[in-house]
Design an enzyme around this catalytic site. Structure first.
Site, short mmCIF file in Angstrom:
data_model
loop_
_atom_site.label_atom_id
_atom_site.label_comp_id
_atom_site.label_asym_id
_atom_site.label_seq_id
_atom_site.Cartn_x
_atom_site.Cartn_y
_atom_site.Cartn_z
N HIS A 36 -1.99 -2.43 -5.71
CA HIS A 36 -1.00 -3.11 -4.87
C HIS A 36 -0.83 -2.27 -3.70
O HIS A 36 -0.25 -0.97 -4.32
CB HIS A 36 -0.24 -4.03 -5.25
CG HIS A 36 -0.81 -5.38 -5.81
ND1 HIS A 36 -0.16 -6.14 -7.33
CD2 HIS A 36 -1.89 -6.10 -5.37
CE1 HIS A 36 -1.41 -6.79 -6.81
NE2 HIS A 36 -2.00 -6.68 -6.32
N HIS A 56 -3.32 0.09 -9.86
CA HIS A 56 -3.49 -0.75 -9.49
C HIS A 56 -3.35 -0.90 -7.62
O HIS A 56 -2.91 0.42 -7.39
CB HIS A 56 -3.42 -2.39 -9.62
CG HIS A 56 -1.87 -2.38 -9.58
ND1 HIS A 56 -0.90 -1.67 -9.64
CD2 HIS A 56 -1.54 -3.57 -8.42
CE1 HIS A 56 0.06 -2.32 -9.67
NE2 HIS A 56 -0.08 -3.30 -8.99
N ASP A 100 2.63 -1.22 -2.86
CA ASP A 100 3.81 -0.78 -3.13
C ASP A 100 3.15 0.29 -4.77
O ASP A 100 4.86 1.45 -4.87
CB ASP A 100 4.64 -1.49 -4.43
CG ASP A 100 4.16 -2.80 -5.46
OD1 ASP A 100 3.17 -3.05 -5.49
OD2 ASP A 100 5.07 -3.07 -6.17
N HIS A 101 2.40 0.54 -4.90
CA HIS A 101 1.80 1.43 -6.09
C HIS A 101 1.08 2.98 -5.35
O HIS A 101 1.13 3.49 -5.94
CB HIS A 101 1.26 0.51 -7.04
CG HIS A 101 2.15 0.16 -8.02
ND1 HIS A 101 2.27 0.87 -9.42
CD2 HIS A 101 2.17 -1.27 -8.20
CE1 HIS A 101 2.70 -0.14 -10.14
NE2 HIS A 101 3.15 -1.41 -9.43
#
Lengths: 316, 316
Positions: B63, B61, B65-66
């Site tokens: 976000h 996904h 942080d990914h």
């Protein structure tokens, strides 16, 4: 007043196993300033000295290797419920870049100011000023000089007593500039002493302007992306060789030269050895090294190799 | 055919000294696939197994942080003169995000394809397929299942010989599906054997769909951002507790459960202990651990704690 530089990342545009992307944490008393913030900077700090609530960030230029760690750090500050305001400085188009990066950090709940600086701009802070100096790279780029306010001259208590001033409140009045019992301050207070000066080149060709700004600096942190064998490449890409940086440091009569932003092809020793042919005290900090900068009368700046705690030493 | 998972980052949305941001390197034969790519992933790899020229990236996904480690990695590939094409997969608005991030990686000289996937989409690769499974997080999110093609059944050479087939080329014809001397392949070749299956949850609430997709998986890598005490918070933020993940793994009869994406408040042991109450074999990999996944007849998947080389163990 403690003053030190912590090298959170000493690599060039590509990280290596040993060198992270550019980031330099400046600590002065309780102040924490970050110069550049490459990808992974928040974790470089977390793994070592901890991630401080830096008051201000200064970006030297907007190539991504110098700022890509910032959006994630802004987000982390918010997730940690930071309340202190933060100001990010750098050359244009800083505002545009940070606006684009809102996709990463969204709306933060602390106050975030973005200030674009040009050559000659200065930011006054409590006890010192950060000066922006035009650099010569590809696109807008700045070097920075942190210059402490001058310190008052030394008060000669013994002489003041001999001249008939009574130790106590009258000493304070003298030091505050008042004449006491016919004794004027200039008779018992020496000449003002300059504060310390730290200069950070960012990515740049060596410039006359930087040499002037760095005159008698306590520490000059200069990029040395290449060694002499790549002098041509350094010119083409807007970088500096170790020998060129050392020559600039010698001409500017700095007290200490620290070379950083090394290309992946260099381990560090070649760069250091080349620089030392011109400037014998040159050092090439590794990630997590610290340079302590005492007042000149207390001694020379000192490079301290990182004293890793076991937790930080192990990568997990 | 070797198959393994290398945990390049096992933390949640905020990195810690011990856990980097999410990234999982899947190695199958010579293939290198990366699932998620948090900030600092390129360096996590450089410090350990080296940065491979991954063929494909799958983001669960968007976000930050990914994926925040991806733009810098794309840039590094270019600076290293990568020539292999690269495909980046993920849910919408992946194209928009990567377009925005051109400010970081600009124009790369290798071929870069961006493929948006939705629930139910599948990417066929040589010998296996990567399936996208709808996840339940905040905004579009996917889980992924890598499913190997079925392997042919076991060829019974002894039986074939007894039935009068001559060892040599005729064996090959039988195995290719031909009837030889009146002996049909199904008499000497056992039933097809399923390939291996790895399932990666990404950030999600536990879902029935994922339990179905993970049925009898060799390894389920599931997020466990929280422990039970934060069950309410897990529901509110679209995450899973260790107990919930373990329950899903038990219901799906997976062979191994690996928990990851831990909140900063957990070291790992609490999460592991809670999961083991429901699924005794649950493991919580640390950064740089590997799970080797042999064919079922060769044994169970095995968690291998990282055997650090001295260079990688020291942070510089």
């Amino acid at each position: 007043m403690d003053l030190s530089l912590f090298f959170a990342g000493t690599g060039g545009s590509v990280p290596t196993a040993r060198r992270g992307l550019p980031a330099l944490l400046l600590r002065r008393g309780g102040d924490r300033l970050l110069f550049d913030c490459g990808e992974g900077t928040q974790r470089q700090l977390l793994r070592t000295v901890g991630l401080p609530d830096v008051e201000a960030v200064y970006l030297t230029h907007l190539h991504a290797d110098h700022w890509l760690g910032l959006p994630g750090m802004l987000k982390t500050f918010d997730l940690r419920d930071r309340e202190l305001p933060l100001t990010v400085h750098g050359p244009a188009p800083l505002k545009q870049v940070l606006e684009l990066m809102r996709v990463v950090y969204g709306r933060v709940r602390y106050r975030l100011d973005v200030v674009e600086l040009g050559p000659g701009d200065a930011v006054a802070r409590d006890g010192y000023t950060v000066h922006a100096i035009g650099a010569e790279h590809r696109g807008p780029a700045l070097s920075y000089a942190l210059v402490e306010d001058a310190r008052p001259g030394r008060f000669d208590a013994e002489l003041a007593t001999r001249l008939g001033v009574t130790p106590g409140p009258d000493f304070g009045r003298l030091q505050a500039g008042e004449t006491v019992g016919g004794v004027s301050p200039d008779r018992v207070i020496g000449p003002g002493r300059p504060g310390r000066k730290l200069v950070i080149s960012g990515d740049t060709r060596p410039t006359e302007l930087l040499a002037v700004a760095a005159h008698e600096a306590d520490v000059l942190v200069h990029e040395a992306t290449f060694a002499d064998e790549e002098a041509q490449r350094a010119r083409e890409t807007g970088h500096t060789t170790a020998r060129e940086a050392a020559t600039l440091a010698r001409d500017a009569q700095v007290r200490m030269l620290a070379l950083t932003h090394l290309s992946t092809r260099y381990g560090g020793r070649e760069v250091r050895d080349e620089a030392r042919e011109v400037f014998p005290g040159a050092v090439v900090p590794r990630d997590f090294d610290t340079i302590e900068v005492p007042f000149p009368e207390k001694g020379d700046p000192e490079l301290i190799r990182w004293d890793a705690t076991p937790a930080a030493r192990a990568p997990r």
